[in-house]
Design a protein around this motif. Structure first.
Motif, PDB file in Angstrom:
ATOM      1  N   LEU A 147       6.631   4.322   4.795  1.00 20.65           N
ATOM      2  CA  LEU A 147       7.449   5.504   5.072  1.00 20.65           C
ATOM      3  C   LEU A 147       6.658   6.559   5.837  1.00 20.65           C
ATOM      4  O   LEU A 147       7.218   7.307   6.644  1.00 20.65           O
ATOM      5  N   ALA A 148       5.359   6.614   5.596  1.00 23.98           N
ATOM      6  CA  ALA A 148       4.512   7.536   6.358  1.00 23.98           C
ATOM      7  C   ALA A 148       4.397   7.078   7.806  1.00 23.98           C
ATOM      8  O   ALA A 148       4.491   7.886   8.737  1.00 23.98           O
ATOM      9  N   PRO A 190       0.805  -1.233   0.000  1.00 24.99           N
ATOM     10  CA  PRO A 190       0.000   0.000   0.000  1.00 24.99           C
ATOM     11  C   PRO A 190       0.832   1.274   0.000  1.00 24.99           C
ATOM     12  O   PRO A 190       1.901   1.363   0.614  1.00 24.99           O
ATOM     13  N   SER A 191       0.302   2.265  -0.693  1.00 23.56           N
ATOM     14  CA  SER A 191       0.815   3.632  -0.641  1.00 23.56           C
ATOM     15  C   SER A 191      -0.119   4.449   0.247  1.00 23.56           C
ATOM     16  O   SER A 191      -1.152   3.942   0.717  1.00 23.56           O
ATOM     17  N   VAL A 192       0.219   5.707   0.464  1.00 27.99           N
ATOM     18  CA  VAL A 192      -0.663   6.549   1.276  1.00 27.99           C
ATOM     19  C   VAL A 192      -2.046   6.670   0.641  1.00 27.99           C
ATOM     20  O   VAL A 192      -3.060   6.767   1.336  1.00 27.99           O
ATOM     21  N   ALA A 193      -2.112   6.649  -0.680  1.00 29.92           N
ATOM     22  CA  ALA A 193      -3.404   6.771  -1.366  1.00 29.92           C
ATOM     23  C   ALA A 193      -4.282   5.552  -1.152  1.00 29.92           C
ATOM     24  O   ALA A 193      -5.516   5.654  -1.201  1.00 29.92           O
ATOM     25  N   ASP A 194      -3.677   4.414  -0.906  1.00 31.94           N
ATOM     26  CA  ASP A 194      -4.437   3.172  -0.781  1.00 31.94           C
ATOM     27  C   ASP A 194      -5.184   3.052   0.537  1.00 31.94           C
ATOM     28  O   ASP A 194      -5.946   2.102   0.734  1.00 31.94           O
ATOM     29  N   VAL A 195      -4.969   3.985   1.446  1.00 31.20           N
ATOM     30  CA  VAL A 195      -5.748   4.003   2.690  1.00 31.20           C
ATOM     31  C   VAL A 195      -6.470   5.345   2.820  1.00 31.20           C
ATOM     32  O   VAL A 195      -6.733   5.833   3.912  1.00 31.20           O
ATOM     33  N   GLN A 196      -6.815   5.915   1.676  1.00 31.28           N
ATOM     34  CA  GLN A 196      -7.493   7.214   1.634  1.00 31.28           C
ATOM     35  C   GLN A 196      -8.766   7.081   0.794  1.00 31.28           C
ATOM     36  O   GLN A 196      -8.859   7.596  -0.312  1.00 31.28           O
ATOM     37  N   GLU A 206       8.473  14.726   6.502  1.00 32.22           N
ATOM     38  CA  GLU A 206       9.002  15.481   7.637  1.00 32.22           C
ATOM     39  C   GLU A 206      10.430  15.027   7.946  1.00 32.22           C
ATOM     40  O   GLU A 206      11.251  15.801   8.445  1.00 32.22           O
ATOM     41  N   ASN A 207      10.728  13.761   7.636  1.00 34.53           N
ATOM     42  CA  ASN A 207      12.013  13.162   7.985  1.00 34.53           C
ATOM     43  C   ASN A 207      12.994  13.277   6.811  1.00 34.53           C
ATOM     44  O   ASN A 207      12.673  12.933   5.680  1.00 34.53           O
ATOM     45  N   ARG A 208      14.193  13.715   7.112  1.00 37.41           N
ATOM     46  CA  ARG A 208      15.210  13.920   6.075  1.00 37.41           C
ATOM     47  C   ARG A 208      15.635  12.617   5.396  1.00 37.41           C
ATOM     48  O   ARG A 208      16.136  12.637   4.261  1.00 37.41           O
ATOM     49  N   LYS A 209      15.449  11.482   6.046  1.00 42.31           N
ATOM     50  CA  LYS A 209      15.816  10.207   5.435  1.00 42.31           C
ATOM     51  C   LYS A 209      15.038   9.945   4.145  1.00 42.31           C
ATOM     52  O   LYS A 209      15.466   9.153   3.306  1.00 42.31           O
ATOM     53  N   MET A 210      13.901  10.619   3.992  1.00 40.99           N
ATOM     54  CA  MET A 210      13.108  10.447   2.770  1.00 40.99           C
ATOM     55  C   MET A 210      13.896  10.829   1.525  1.00 40.99           C
ATOM     56  O   MET A 210      13.647  10.295   0.439  1.00 40.99           O
ATOM     57  N   ILE A 211      14.839  11.742   1.661  1.00 41.67           N
ATOM     58  CA  ILE A 211      15.628  12.175   0.508  1.00 41.67           C
ATOM     59  C   ILE A 211      16.381  10.994  -0.088  1.00 41.67           C
ATOM     60  O   ILE A 211      16.342  10.756  -1.297  1.00 41.67           O
ATOM     61  N   GLU A 212      17.081  10.237   0.766  1.00 43.46           N
ATOM     62  CA  GLU A 212      17.863   9.112   0.248  1.00 43.46           C
ATOM     63  C   GLU A 212      16.966   8.025  -0.325  1.00 43.46           C
ATOM     64  O   GLU A 212      17.311   7.396  -1.332  1.00 43.46           O
ATOM     65  N   PHE A 213      15.796   7.798   0.273  1.00 46.34           N
ATOM     66  CA  PHE A 213      14.875   6.798  -0.266  1.00 46.34           C
ATOM     67  C   PHE A 213      14.388   7.210  -1.662  1.00 46.34           C
ATOM     68  O   PHE A 213      14.326   6.386  -2.574  1.00 46.34           O
ATOM     69  N   PHE A 214      14.039   8.482  -1.799  1.00 45.87           N
ATOM     70  CA  PHE A 214      13.531   8.966  -3.082  1.00 45.87           C
ATOM     71  C   PHE A 214      14.618   8.929  -4.150  1.00 45.87           C
ATOM     72  O   PHE A 214      14.363   8.514  -5.289  1.00 45.87           O
ATOM     73  N   VAL A 215      15.818   9.378  -3.812  1.00 50.24           N
ATOM     74  CA  VAL A 215      16.898   9.403  -4.802  1.00 50.24           C
ATOM     75  C   VAL A 215      17.244   7.983  -5.253  1.00 50.24           C
ATOM     76  O   VAL A 215      17.488   7.738  -6.439  1.00 50.24           O
ATOM     77  N   HIS A 216      17.242   7.036  -4.329  1.00 48.14           N
ATOM     78  CA  HIS A 216      17.507   5.638  -4.697  1.00 48.14           C
ATOM     79  C   HIS A 216      16.447   5.133  -5.667  1.00 48.14           C
ATOM     80  O   HIS A 216      16.765   4.466  -6.669  1.00 48.14           O
ATOM     81  N   TYR A 217      15.208   5.460  -5.400  1.00 49.67           N
ATOM     82  CA  TYR A 217      14.106   5.108  -6.294  1.00 49.67           C
ATOM     83  C   TYR A 217      14.282   5.768  -7.657  1.00 49.67           C
ATOM     84  O   TYR A 217      14.175   5.114  -8.709  1.00 49.67           O
ATOM     85  N   ALA A 218      14.602   7.073  -7.652  1.00 54.57           N
ATOM     86  CA  ALA A 218      14.751   7.806  -8.907  1.00 54.57           C
ATOM     87  C   ALA A 218      15.884   7.237  -9.756  1.00 54.57           C
ATOM     88  O   ALA A 218      15.707   6.987 -10.961  1.00 54.57           O
ATOM     89  N   VAL A 219      17.026   7.018  -9.157  1.00 50.33           N
ATOM     90  CA  VAL A 219      18.167   6.493  -9.902  1.00 50.33           C
ATOM     91  C   VAL A 219      17.851   5.111 -10.469  1.00 50.33           C
ATOM     92  O   VAL A 219      18.229   4.781 -11.604  1.00 50.33           O
ATOM     93  N   TYR A 268      -1.055  15.164   4.276  1.00 48.12           N
ATOM     94  CA  TYR A 268      -0.995  13.709   4.135  1.00 48.12           C
ATOM     95  C   TYR A 268      -0.858  13.310   2.671  1.00 48.12           C
ATOM     96  O   TYR A 268      -0.018  12.482   2.303  1.00 48.12           O
ATOM     97  N   THR A 269      -1.662  13.912   1.817  1.00 52.68           N
ATOM     98  CA  THR A 269      -1.631  13.583   0.392  1.00 52.68           C
ATOM     99  C   THR A 269      -0.298  13.966  -0.226  1.00 52.68           C
ATOM    100  O   THR A 269       0.333  13.169  -0.927  1.00 52.68           O
ATOM    101  N   GLY A 270       0.138  15.186   0.020  1.00 51.59           N
ATOM    102  CA  GLY A 270       1.342  15.680  -0.637  1.00 51.59           C
ATOM    103  C   GLY A 270       2.631  15.276   0.033  1.00 51.59           C
ATOM    104  O   GLY A 270       3.657  15.107  -0.633  1.00 51.59           O
ATOM    105  N   GLY A 271       2.613  15.115   1.355  1.00 50.56           N
ATOM    106  CA  GLY A 271       3.844  14.866   2.080  1.00 50.56           C
ATOM    107  C   GLY A 271       3.864  13.606   2.899  1.00 50.56           C
ATOM    108  O   GLY A 271       4.836  13.354   3.627  1.00 50.56           O
ATOM    109  N   ALA A 272       2.813  12.801   2.825  1.00 47.19           N
ATOM    110  CA  ALA A 272       2.719  11.560   3.617  1.00 47.19           C
ATOM    111  C   ALA A 272       2.879  11.846   5.106  1.00 47.19           C
ATOM    112  O   ALA A 272       3.460  11.048   5.845  1.00 47.19           O
ATOM    113  N   ILE A 273       2.347  12.986   5.551  1.00 50.31           N
ATOM    114  CA  ILE A 273       2.525  13.446   6.921  1.00 50.31           C
ATOM    115  C   ILE A 273       1.247  13.228   7.721  1.00 50.31           C
ATOM    116  O   ILE A 273       0.157  13.641   7.296  1.00 50.31           O
TER     117      ILE A 273
END
Length: 219
Positions: A140-141, A39-45, A148-161, A188-193
């Motif tokens: 991740l949410a 599931p993604s954040v959208a899948d529980v919305q 909100e958490n800076r670790k999201m940057i590395e997760f996203f970049v790994h996904y992007a690459v 919540y929608t835009g930032g998984a917060i």
């Protein structure tokens, strides 16, 4: 079926204009738990982008969508019949990294988008691909309170690459985030917060946006 080569871009548009249409994976793919996806954040919305997440609700529109996952060939053929030269779509992050923090991607998810891009290119349709369109992995949410958490940057970049390398010969155009300002209105929608976890709402939102801007630049 009418050949797409017989359909011309309307007069007044410059040569090479990317005439087409757009979709979002979280809305239209369906197959929300198929072939390794989680599931993604959208899948529980279930109540739309303005609704609060509810894991206990019985009805989730995005779980079925229009089932593009199983009907992409016929759907792309219809796009070609309409004369599309471009298809703006998004990759569902959780098809590639189901929890968001795995080191190795889900091969079945990667293969699905290989097939979609191949089908587009068969008809001369240029894929224009968004990396994140409101489908941050739910894990991740829950674990990091999303962006909100800076670790999201590395997760996203790994996904992007990962997807840049996989589809380097198929996709020329990429959009890192859809409507990056959405966290201002719908955290919540835009930032998984989960905003109730925050001591200062505005501080949390702007911190999340800052992290998304860094992730976008790094990508």
């Amino acid at each position: 079926m009418k050949s797409s080569s017989n359909v011309k871009v309307p007069d007044g548009f410059p040569k090479g204009f990317l005439w087409g249409g757009a979709t979002a994976a979280n809305q239209y793919e369906g197959a929300y738990m198929t072939d390794g996806k989680l599931p993604s954040v959208a899948d529980v919305q279930p109540h739309g982008v303005f609704g609060y997440p509810d894991r206990n609700a019985k009805f989730y529109p995005t779980h079925e969508g229009i089932d593009f996952y199983h009907h992409y060939k016929e759907d792309i053929a219809l796009m070609a019949e309409m004369g599309f030269r471009c298809f703006r779509m998004s990759i569902n992050w959780t098809r590639i990294f189901p929890n968001g923090e795995e080191q190795e991607p889900n091969e079945e998810g990667l293969r699905f988008y290989d097939n979609v891009f191949d089908e587009c290119l068969k008809y001369g349709i240029e894929p224009l691909v968004t990396l994140s369109h409101y489908e941050t992995p739910l894990q991740l949410a829950l674990k990091y309170n999303g962006w909100e958490n800076r670790k999201m940057i590395e997760f996203f970049v790994h996904y992007a690459v990962t997807v840049f390398k996989r589809y380097r010969n198929k996709v020329k155009y990429w959009i890192p985030f859809n409507e990056i300002n959405m966290s201002l209105h719908l955290p919540y929608t835009g930032g998984a917060i989960f905003i109730e976890k925050s001591q200062n709402e505005l501080e949390t939102i702007f911190q999340a946006l800052h992290h998304q801007f860094i992730a976008s630049a790094k990508a």
